[in-house]
Each structure stands twice: as structure tokens, then as C-alpha cells.
Scaffold this active site. Structure first.
Site, PDB file in Angstrom:
ATOM      1  N   LYS A  58       4.029  -7.408 -13.160  1.00 46.91           N
ATOM      2  CA  LYS A  58       3.386  -7.463 -11.852  1.00 46.91           C
ATOM      3  C   LYS A  58       1.905  -7.144 -12.032  1.00 46.91           C
ATOM      4  CE  LYS A  58       4.973  -5.687  -7.371  1.00 46.91           C
ATOM      5  NZ  LYS A  58       5.728  -4.563  -6.796  1.00 46.91           N
TER       6      LYS A  58
HETATM    7  O1  G3P Z   1       6.596  -2.943  -3.848  1.00 51.92           O
HETATM    8  C1  G3P Z   1       5.566  -3.261  -3.004  1.00 51.92           C
HETATM    9  C2  G3P Z   1       5.805  -3.121  -1.515  1.00 51.92           C
HETATM   10  O2  G3P Z   1       7.079  -3.539  -1.179  1.00 51.92           O
HETATM   11  C3  G3P Z   1       5.341  -1.837  -0.905  1.00 51.92           C
HETATM   12  O3  G3P Z   1       5.855  -1.596   0.363  1.00 51.92           O
HETATM   13  O4  G3P Z   1       6.301  -0.130   2.302  1.00 51.92           O
HETATM   14  O5  G3P Z   1       4.695   0.637   0.516  1.00 51.92           O
HETATM   15  O6  G3P Z   1       4.075  -1.192   2.095  1.00 51.92           O
HETATM   16  P1  G3P Z   1       5.189  -0.490   1.364  1.00 51.92           P
END
Ligand code: G3P
Length: 217
Positions: free
Chosen positions: A83
Site C-alpha cells: 500500500k
Molecule cells: O485503512 C484505511 C481506512 O479504511 C481508514 O479508515 O475510519 O480511519 O477513516 P478511517
């Protein structure tokens, strides 16, 4: 649509894998930092459990560093997807890693042009962050619709991986829009299982059955 869990927690991966509903896992530096311990070992165990794509993110910010870290992450297990963040350096790294035969997930996608540019350099996945767009007062899922349209028109092989998912409505909309993958926290996947009428219905079936059995004796 494939279902990935967004977590660095092995237990959560094991629980969902046992249910047979899990196609892959996404992690990020914040999620792995929360777990503590040896991140390489955690990633290896997650890969061996899910036996599907597991995104692991680089932390370098220059292309050479990202390539170096990416190769190192890919050496952990054949299921690792490298990633990289959407930056110009990230795109350079994506191009190099892809031509080496690695699969790359370009993350932190917040606009359709970013997704399009990542697809042009051969990303295996792009990760639009829908919840974080909702957080700033725009509708994150609109971005997913735009990316799906663009990729359909251009016939890109890049998969649309909907990330930063906060609720089951995001999951349903992603599926309806034709996204390839949704990655959701375990808590949101749990919410996808639940409906009070299912619980009430089951309770009633069992009670009626018990009553009928008791009347027989
Ligand atoms: O893995 C990346 C993403 O899904 C992060 O989510 O909830 O931290 O915005 P969040």
C-alpha cells in the site's frame, strides 16, 4: 463484491475467516501501531489465516524508500499487497513495484482524478476513503460512483476498494455501485449481520416449538 476487514488484529481476522465471508484484509500504520508487537509477524499470521490479499502500507515518503519498504513487505508473504499513499512519489513507486510484478494498493484517494492517475500507473487497487469525506461534509460515496464510471469507460483492470467505511449503508451503496471490494472494520461487519426482527423471529419460533412440545406431554 469482495469483503475485506480493515484491521491489524489477528483475532478479528480469525473470527471472520472462520465464518467463510472474508476475502482479504487491509491494514495501515495506525491499525498496526495499535496492536504493538512485531508487525512482520502479525502480517504473516494474518496472511496465513485469510489466504487472500493483505494490504500493508509503507511509511517512507520518497519513491526509492517506498520501493525498498514495499519489496521488504512483499517478502513477508505472497499475499501481501503493497500500500502506498497517493502522492507523486507514491505513483513513481507504484509504477516500479508493479513492473517488478508486485500488486499495489494506492491509498488516501479523495478525488476521481487521483484514482484515474493511480490506475494509469498500474495500481491493482485504489482506495477511496468515503467516511473521511463524509466527515468534512461531502458525500464520500459520490466519489465511488465517479471512479466506477471512469474505470468502466477506460476498461482499467484496477479494482475499486472502498475504504474508511463507517456503517452498513456504505457497504450496501458500494455493492450497488459496482465497487470491486469493500473494506470495513469488524464492528461494521458485525452490524451487517444484525436485524432485531431476525432475533425476535427466532425467539418466537423456539417458544412456539417449546409450547407445542410441552402440550404433547
Ligand atoms: O485503512 C484505511 C481506512 O479504511 C481508514 O479508515 O475510519 O480511519 O477513516 P478511517
Amino acid at each position: 463484491m469482495k469483503l475485506f476487514v480493515d484491521t491489524g488484529n489477528l483475532k478479528e481476522v480469525e473470527t471472520l475467516a472462520q465464518l467463510g465471508i472474508l476475502d482479504g484484509v487491509t491494514t495501515n500504520p495506525s491499525l498496526l501501531a495499535k496492536e504493538g508487537g512485531d508487525y512482520r509477524q502479525i502480517l504473516k499470521q494474518i496472511c496465513q489465516t485469510v489466504k487472500g490479499p493483505v494490504s500493508a502500507e509503507v511509511v517512507a515518503t520518497d519513491a526509492a524508500g517506498m520501493v525498498r519498504e514495499g519489496r521488504d513487505l512483499a517478502a513477508i508473504d505472497e499475499h501481501i499487497i503493497i500500500k502506498v499513499p497517493f502522492t507523486k512519489e507514491g505513483l513513481k513507486a507504484c509504477r516500479t513495484l508493479t513492473s517488478d510484478g508486485h500488486r499495489v494498493n494506492v491509498t488516501l484517494i479523495f478525488s476521481p482524478t487521483q484514482a484515474w492517475l493511480a490506475a494509469k500507473v498500474g495500481a491493482a487497487y485504489v482506495s477511496p476513503f468515503v467516511g473521511r469525506l463524509d466527515d468534512v461534509g461531502t458525500t464520500g460515496m459520490h466519489l465511488v460512483r465517479e471512479i466506477v464510471d471512469i474505470f468502466d469507460n477506460a476498461d482499467f483492470a484496477t479494482e475499486v476498494l472502498v475504504a474508511s467505511v463507517r456503517n452498513p449503508i456504505h457497504v450496501v451503496e458500494a455493492a450497488r455501485m459496482g465497487a470491486d471490494v469493500v473494506t470495513a472494520p469488524a464492528a461494521v461487519i458485525e452490524q451487517c449481520f444484525r436485524h432485531p426482527l431476525t432475533d425476535i423471529g427466532l425467539e418466537r419460533f423456539l417458544k412456539d416449538w417449546e409450547k407445542a412440545q410441552a402440550a404433547r406431554v
